[in-house]
Design an enzyme around this catalytic site. Structure first.
Site, PDB file in Angstrom:
ATOM      1  N   PRO A   2       0.816  -1.209   0.000  1.00 59.27           N
ATOM      2  CA  PRO A   2       0.000   0.000   0.000  1.00 59.27           C
ATOM      3  C   PRO A   2       0.859   1.271   0.000  1.00 59.27           C
ATOM      4  CG  PRO A   2      -0.806  -1.555   1.624  1.00 59.27           C
ATOM      5  CD  PRO A   2       0.516  -2.064   1.142  1.00 59.27           C
ATOM      6  N   PHE A   3       0.440   2.233  -0.806  1.00 60.94           N
ATOM      7  CA  PHE A   3       1.103   3.531  -0.878  1.00 60.94           C
ATOM      8  C   PHE A   3       0.043   4.590  -0.624  1.00 60.94           C
ATOM      9  CE2 PHE A   3       2.389   7.377  -3.071  1.00 60.94           C
ATOM     10  CZ  PHE A   3       3.723   7.501  -2.709  1.00 60.94           C
TER      11      PHE A   3
END
Length: 69
Positions: A2-3
């Site tokens: 996840p970013f």
């Protein structure tokens, strides 16, 4: 991996930003079952003169509010 990218008006303390990173990391980890070590968080701070809503910058809005109090 996840970013998460967060954009805020500048002015928060390093401690507040650190708390935000921790809170976001934990929330994402809980929500998508991702290891915290795999989560990336980027915070972008924008000057209040560079952020506007309704053709009024945050700096202008703040000045107006201070003038009316």
């Amino acid at each position: 991996m996840p970013f998460i990218e967060v954009t805020l008006v500048e002015g928060r303390s390093p401690e507040q930003l650190r708390a935000l990173i921790s809170g976001i990391s934990q929330a994402v980890s809980d929500a998508v079952d991702a290891p915290v070590g795999n989560i990336r968080v980027v915070i972008r701070e924008v000057p209040p003169t560079h952020w506007a809503a309704g053709d009024v910058t945050i700096a202008e809005r703040t000045t107006r509010e201070e003038g009316t109090t």
